[in-house]
Design a protein around this motif. Structure first.
Motif, PDB file in Angstrom:
ATOM      1  N   ALA A  80       0.834  -1.208   0.000  1.00 41.35           N
ATOM      2  CA  ALA A  80       0.000   0.000   0.000  1.00 41.35           C
ATOM      3  C   ALA A  80       0.868   1.258   0.000  1.00 41.35           C
ATOM      4  O   ALA A  80       0.576   2.220  -0.720  1.00 41.35           O
ATOM      5  CB  ALA A  80      -0.937  -0.015   1.209  1.00 41.35           C
ATOM      6  N   ARG A  81       1.942   1.259   0.794  1.00 41.73           N
ATOM      7  CA  ARG A  81       2.840   2.425   0.819  1.00 41.73           C
ATOM      8  C   ARG A  81       3.508   2.627  -0.540  1.00 41.73           C
ATOM      9  O   ARG A  81       3.593   3.753  -1.045  1.00 41.73           O
ATOM     10  CB  ARG A  81       3.901   2.276   1.908  1.00 41.73           C
ATOM     11  CG  ARG A  81       3.374   2.481   3.317  1.00 41.73           C
ATOM     12  CD  ARG A  81       4.476   2.627   4.355  1.00 41.73           C
ATOM     13  NE  ARG A  81       5.441   1.550   4.379  1.00 41.73           N
ATOM     14  CZ  ARG A  81       5.312   0.423   5.081  1.00 41.73           C
ATOM     15  NH1 ARG A  81       4.229   0.234   5.834  1.00 41.73           N
ATOM     16  NH2 ARG A  81       6.253  -0.500   5.048  1.00 41.73           N
ATOM     17  N   GLU A  83       2.421   1.547  -3.491  1.00 42.85           N
ATOM     18  CA  GLU A  83       1.427   1.966  -4.489  1.00 42.85           C
ATOM     19  C   GLU A  83       1.095   3.444  -4.371  1.00 42.85           C
ATOM     20  O   GLU A  83       0.896   4.127  -5.378  1.00 42.85           O
ATOM     21  CB  GLU A  83       0.159   1.120  -4.390  1.00 42.85           C
ATOM     22  CG  GLU A  83       0.293  -0.173  -5.142  1.00 42.85           C
ATOM     23  CD  GLU A  83      -1.030  -0.686  -5.666  1.00 42.85           C
ATOM     24  OE1 GLU A  83      -1.727   0.047  -6.400  1.00 42.85           O
ATOM     25  OE2 GLU A  83      -1.345  -1.833  -5.342  1.00 42.85           O
ATOM     26  N   GLN A  84       1.052   3.966  -3.156  1.00 41.09           N
ATOM     27  CA  GLN A  84       0.789   5.390  -2.982  1.00 41.09           C
ATOM     28  C   GLN A  84       1.941   6.219  -3.553  1.00 41.09           C
ATOM     29  O   GLN A  84       1.721   7.234  -4.211  1.00 41.09           O
ATOM     30  CB  GLN A  84       0.547   5.741  -1.515  1.00 41.09           C
ATOM     31  CG  GLN A  84       0.089   7.169  -1.311  1.00 41.09           C
ATOM     32  CD  GLN A  84      -1.190   7.485  -2.091  1.00 41.09           C
ATOM     33  OE1 GLN A  84      -2.218   6.861  -1.883  1.00 41.09           O
ATOM     34  NE2 GLN A  84      -1.120   8.446  -2.999  1.00 41.09           N
ATOM     35  N   ALA A  87       1.598   6.180  -7.286  1.00 43.27           N
ATOM     36  CA  ALA A  87       0.526   7.081  -7.712  1.00 43.27           C
ATOM     37  C   ALA A  87       0.999   8.535  -7.645  1.00 43.27           C
ATOM     38  O   ALA A  87       0.719   9.323  -8.557  1.00 43.27           O
ATOM     39  CB  ALA A  87      -0.714   6.878  -6.844  1.00 43.27           C
ATOM     40  N   ASP A  88       1.727   8.878  -6.600  1.00 41.22           N
ATOM     41  CA  ASP A  88       2.264  10.239  -6.479  1.00 41.22           C
ATOM     42  C   ASP A  88       3.254  10.530  -7.606  1.00 41.22           C
ATOM     43  O   ASP A  88       3.248  11.624  -8.177  1.00 41.22           O
ATOM     44  CB  ASP A  88       2.950  10.437  -5.124  1.00 41.22           C
ATOM     45  CG  ASP A  88       1.978  10.421  -3.950  1.00 41.22           C
ATOM     46  OD1 ASP A  88       0.751  10.523  -4.179  1.00 41.22           O
ATOM     47  OD2 ASP A  88       2.457  10.291  -2.808  1.00 41.22           O
ATOM     48  N   PRO A 154      -4.295   2.744  -5.525  1.00 37.54           N
ATOM     49  CA  PRO A 154      -4.167   2.642  -4.075  1.00 37.54           C
ATOM     50  C   PRO A 154      -5.484   2.509  -3.335  1.00 37.54           C
ATOM     51  O   PRO A 154      -5.514   1.996  -2.231  1.00 37.54           O
ATOM     52  CB  PRO A 154      -3.444   3.926  -3.657  1.00 37.54           C
ATOM     53  CG  PRO A 154      -3.196   4.707  -4.872  1.00 37.54           C
ATOM     54  CD  PRO A 154      -3.731   3.962  -6.049  1.00 37.54           C
TER      55      PRO A 154
END
Length: 188
Positions: A80-81, A83-84, A87-88, A154
């Motif tokens: 999750a970290r 993927e974020q 995305a950023d 995410p």
């Protein structure tokens, strides 16, 4: 990606390819379009790899290993970290001030995740599961990567209670992502 062998060999080869993409990124000129292209390729490979792990590896970890739930939950939190961060990064251009800082963070997170899997999780999997099961998981992981999304999502379900939802959503998201990639030329 899609190399053959059992699940551990497959995922370890993915790790080597991802490490090579980070090296290629480091070897390119800051602010260059090559960096953006490499981030796109890295994103595609990481997302496909993560989806395959989430669909098949982590449910097997839960089923076959003592403390498997805690191990799988930890790995999912790391995904999750990452993927974020991906995305950023997708929202930034190579010349943006945050671009290189986010890449350093991404590389740090991914390197720690890979080291943890290879030094702790994979040896436990190899010792705790029959080779036939590992081979079968390798086949399933290869298949999952063929239909997996290529962009970070995410907000998509990836909690321990929703792996069946992941298995249903991933191919649809993957198809939409591949169409978008084809139209935009992303990852070419």
């Amino acid at each position: 990606m899609g190399h053959g062998g059992d699940v551990i060999a497959e995922l370890t080869t993915d790790h080597r390819e991802i490490k090579d993409l980070f090296k290629q990124f480091s070897d390119t000129r800051p602010g260059s379009e090559d960096r953006k292209r490499l981030v796109d390729v890295l994103t595609i490979e990481l997302v496909r790899h993560f989806v395959a792990e989430e669909e098949y590896l982590y449910p097997a970890v839960r089923k076959h290993l003592k403390e498997g739930d805690a191990l799988a939950d930890k790995e999912l939190a790391e995904h999750a970290r990452v993927e974020q961060l991906l995305a950023d990064l997708q929202q930034r251009e190579p010349g943006d001030l945050d671009f290189d800082r986010l890449m350093v963070k991404l590389r740090t997170e991914v390197t720690a995740h890979v080291d943890d899997e290879e030094n702790h999780l994979f040896p436990r999997r190899r010792n705790g599961v029959h080779s036939y099961v590992l081979e079968e998981l390798g086949n399933k992981v290869r298949q999952a990567k063929k239909t997996a999304p290529t962009r970070p999502h995410p907000g998509a379900p990836s909690t321990p209670s929703t792996p069946p939802v992941n298995k249903l959503l991933a191919p649809g998201l993957g198809m939409v992502d591949r169409v978008r990639d084809y139209v935009s030329g992303r990852g070419q």
